[in-house]
Design a protein around this motif. Sequence first.
Motif, mmCIF file in Angstrom:
data_model
loop_
_atom_site.group_PDB
_atom_site.id
_atom_site.type_symbol
_atom_site.label_atom_id
_atom_site.label_comp_id
_atom_site.label_asym_id
_atom_site.label_seq_id
_atom_site.Cartn_x
_atom_site.Cartn_y
_atom_site.Cartn_z
ATOM 1 N N PRO A 273 0.875 -1.137 -0.102
ATOM 2 C CA PRO A 273 -0.134 0.049 0.082
ATOM 3 C C PRO A 273 0.860 1.443 0.029
ATOM 4 O O PRO A 273 1.842 1.495 0.778
ATOM 5 C CB PRO A 273 -0.924 -0.198 1.423
ATOM 6 C CG PRO A 273 0.053 -1.158 2.195
ATOM 7 C CD PRO A 273 0.807 -1.991 1.389
ATOM 8 N N GLN A 274 0.560 2.305 -1.042
ATOM 9 C CA GLN A 274 1.472 3.474 -1.036
ATOM 10 C C GLN A 274 0.731 4.725 -0.073
ATOM 11 O O GLN A 274 -0.656 4.749 -0.135
ATOM 12 C CB GLN A 274 1.367 3.805 -2.411
ATOM 13 C CG GLN A 274 2.144 2.970 -3.207
ATOM 14 C CD GLN A 274 3.226 2.457 -2.637
ATOM 15 O OE1 GLN A 274 4.012 3.422 -2.584
ATOM 16 N NE2 GLN A 274 3.634 1.199 -2.322
ATOM 17 N N PRO A 275 1.391 5.629 0.380
ATOM 18 C CA PRO A 275 1.069 6.612 1.280
ATOM 19 C C PRO A 275 -0.008 7.466 0.343
ATOM 20 O O PRO A 275 0.524 7.661 -1.071
ATOM 21 C CB PRO A 275 2.193 7.282 1.683
ATOM 22 C CG PRO A 275 3.400 6.457 1.379
ATOM 23 C CD PRO A 275 3.159 5.598 0.461
ATOM 24 N N TYR A 276 -0.770 8.129 0.840
ATOM 25 C CA TYR A 276 -1.583 9.109 0.375
ATOM 26 C C TYR A 276 -1.133 10.364 -0.317
ATOM 27 O O TYR A 276 -0.078 10.707 0.536
ATOM 28 C CB TYR A 276 -2.736 9.457 1.283
ATOM 29 C CG TYR A 276 -3.993 10.429 0.717
ATOM 30 C CD1 TYR A 276 -4.977 9.433 0.055
ATOM 31 C CD2 TYR A 276 -4.154 11.517 0.695
ATOM 32 C CE1 TYR A 276 -5.924 10.089 -0.790
ATOM 33 C CE2 TYR A 276 -5.252 12.270 0.275
ATOM 34 C CZ TYR A 276 -6.044 11.560 -0.516
ATOM 35 O OH TYR A 276 -7.271 12.192 -1.051
ATOM 36 N N LYS A 277 -1.273 10.680 -1.460
ATOM 37 C CA LYS A 277 -0.794 11.904 -2.181
ATOM 38 C C LYS A 277 0.699 11.751 -2.420
ATOM 39 O O LYS A 277 1.405 12.556 -2.809
ATOM 40 C CB LYS A 277 -0.842 13.093 -1.223
ATOM 41 C CG LYS A 277 -2.445 13.545 -0.875
ATOM 42 C CD LYS A 277 -2.865 14.269 -2.347
ATOM 43 C CE LYS A 277 -4.067 15.241 -2.083
ATOM 44 N NZ LYS A 277 -4.659 15.776 -2.971
#
Length: 538
Positions: free
Chosen positions: A479-483
């Motif tokens: 999962p990738q960090p938001y923004k």
Amino acid sequence: MFQRILYAILTSLLLWVAWPPNNITPLLFIAFIPILLLERNLSLSGEGGTGKKIFLYSWLAFGLWNIFTTWWLINAHWSGLLMTTLVNGALMALVITIFHFIKRKLGNQRGYIALPFLWICLEILHKNWDLSFPWLNLGNGFTENVEWIQWYEYTGAFGGTFWIWLVNLLLFSALTAFQKSKNWSSLALRLVLTIIPAVLVPIQLSHLRYSNYEEQGEEANIVVVQPSIDTYTEKNIMSNEEQAVKFLRLGNFEMDSTVDFLVGPEDLLTEGTYIDKLEETSPLKLYKAVVGQYPNLNIVSGATLLQHYSTTPTSPTAREYNNTEAWYDVYNSAIMINRYDSIPYYHKSKLVPGVEMMPFSSVLKPVLGNLISSMGGTSNGLGYQKSREVFTSADGQFKVAPLICWESDFGEYVTEYIRKGANLLFIITNDDWWDESPGYIQHLHYARLRAIENRRSIARSANTGVSCFINQRGDIIQPQPYKKPVAIKGVIKANTELTYYSKAGDVLGRVSLFISGFMLLFAFVKGYLKKVNSLAQR
């Protein structure tokens, strides 16, 4: 009165705290006990207007739950939160009121038996009508505990809804029995023989399935791009070509000859492009240039597509261009580009009420048309297609279901792709509308249910996040960090086997419709006969 308000607020708070992303999931098993106590106390009070009072107190409870859980809708437009609070809250309250009616006419036992099925009927409604909103369907509440719900491959998410109500009703029955008898040994016996097994047996069986499940299928190498283009600022000034360049530049960091798919988010190409001129546009020429370097590559991304009509169309969503008698449709679409000349596309068909489609348009369009336009939508609504479309890779090995945005929230809808041969699920979405809030986290976790129900791996590209992979057990990977503008590369498996749920769909939903309809009809008939007998005896 104060006690009743307290009961209503307590149910709303328990549901909110239990709901993702708060992740105090066990509270779901007790959350409805206060509202059941409220209904019981009002039923025993002998007061007039009991049904109306039950509805209003329940509306307070569920309206507050909607506010606490989906407050972030206001980031897109205030009307979204207003509608969920008023409409969804009222529908939930209506379920409790109908349950009260059945219980009063047919007796306590039949009333409580009917309640879980009545609630599932509401959830069926939210998957099928013009104001669809499956966001708070109870089975979604377990999304952060996928080790508990591996049996969704048989029941779908409605199984979770039924489980929550079953445990709540067993606990409520034990509590009310104890209030009468004050018998601790009887309470302990109920806990040991019914309530604890009702909670732990499904969890234990699910853990066994989770631990022993081995992913099936051929390996697919996927690069997912999260371009992080701000919806409210950058998308309004960036051209399709500029967005495509950013997408391809990020993807290039992970590209090599082994990659089967490069995946971009919903609405990546924002400017509307006519379908018959798609191949002539500069973004598509850029895509084709990349495919020229990697002949086995398939590029999947979102696009706004337009369909021109040379004559007056029969499409109910077509709009006229500046009173010129030229007509066209607008679609929120997914496209795939590979070494072949043809470009398959799929038009989003589960449209968001208000923004993408006008609910009950013949009635509401004259009233709400201007409001819809102010939200960035159109009173005509977007076009859609009636059948599902599966994308086949250039080498014929992989068949992809291109799910756009909240289409991934509709369980039985997704099975239509599976039955058409989809062995991979791609979710392309733009969750930036809600800003950094629980909304994008909830949407991410709901996707895990589709992986379990169908035992299909997922590649998820979200414009601003969360982009990731989800395996066939529902585990979120990378999962990738938001923004964060980023590209990730992963290997997922393309399963071709059908689960029971993929084949049969929402069997529990159909059973619920039958039982609820039968109970409601029985209650009306019994009430009518009682009234006739009463008149005859006078």
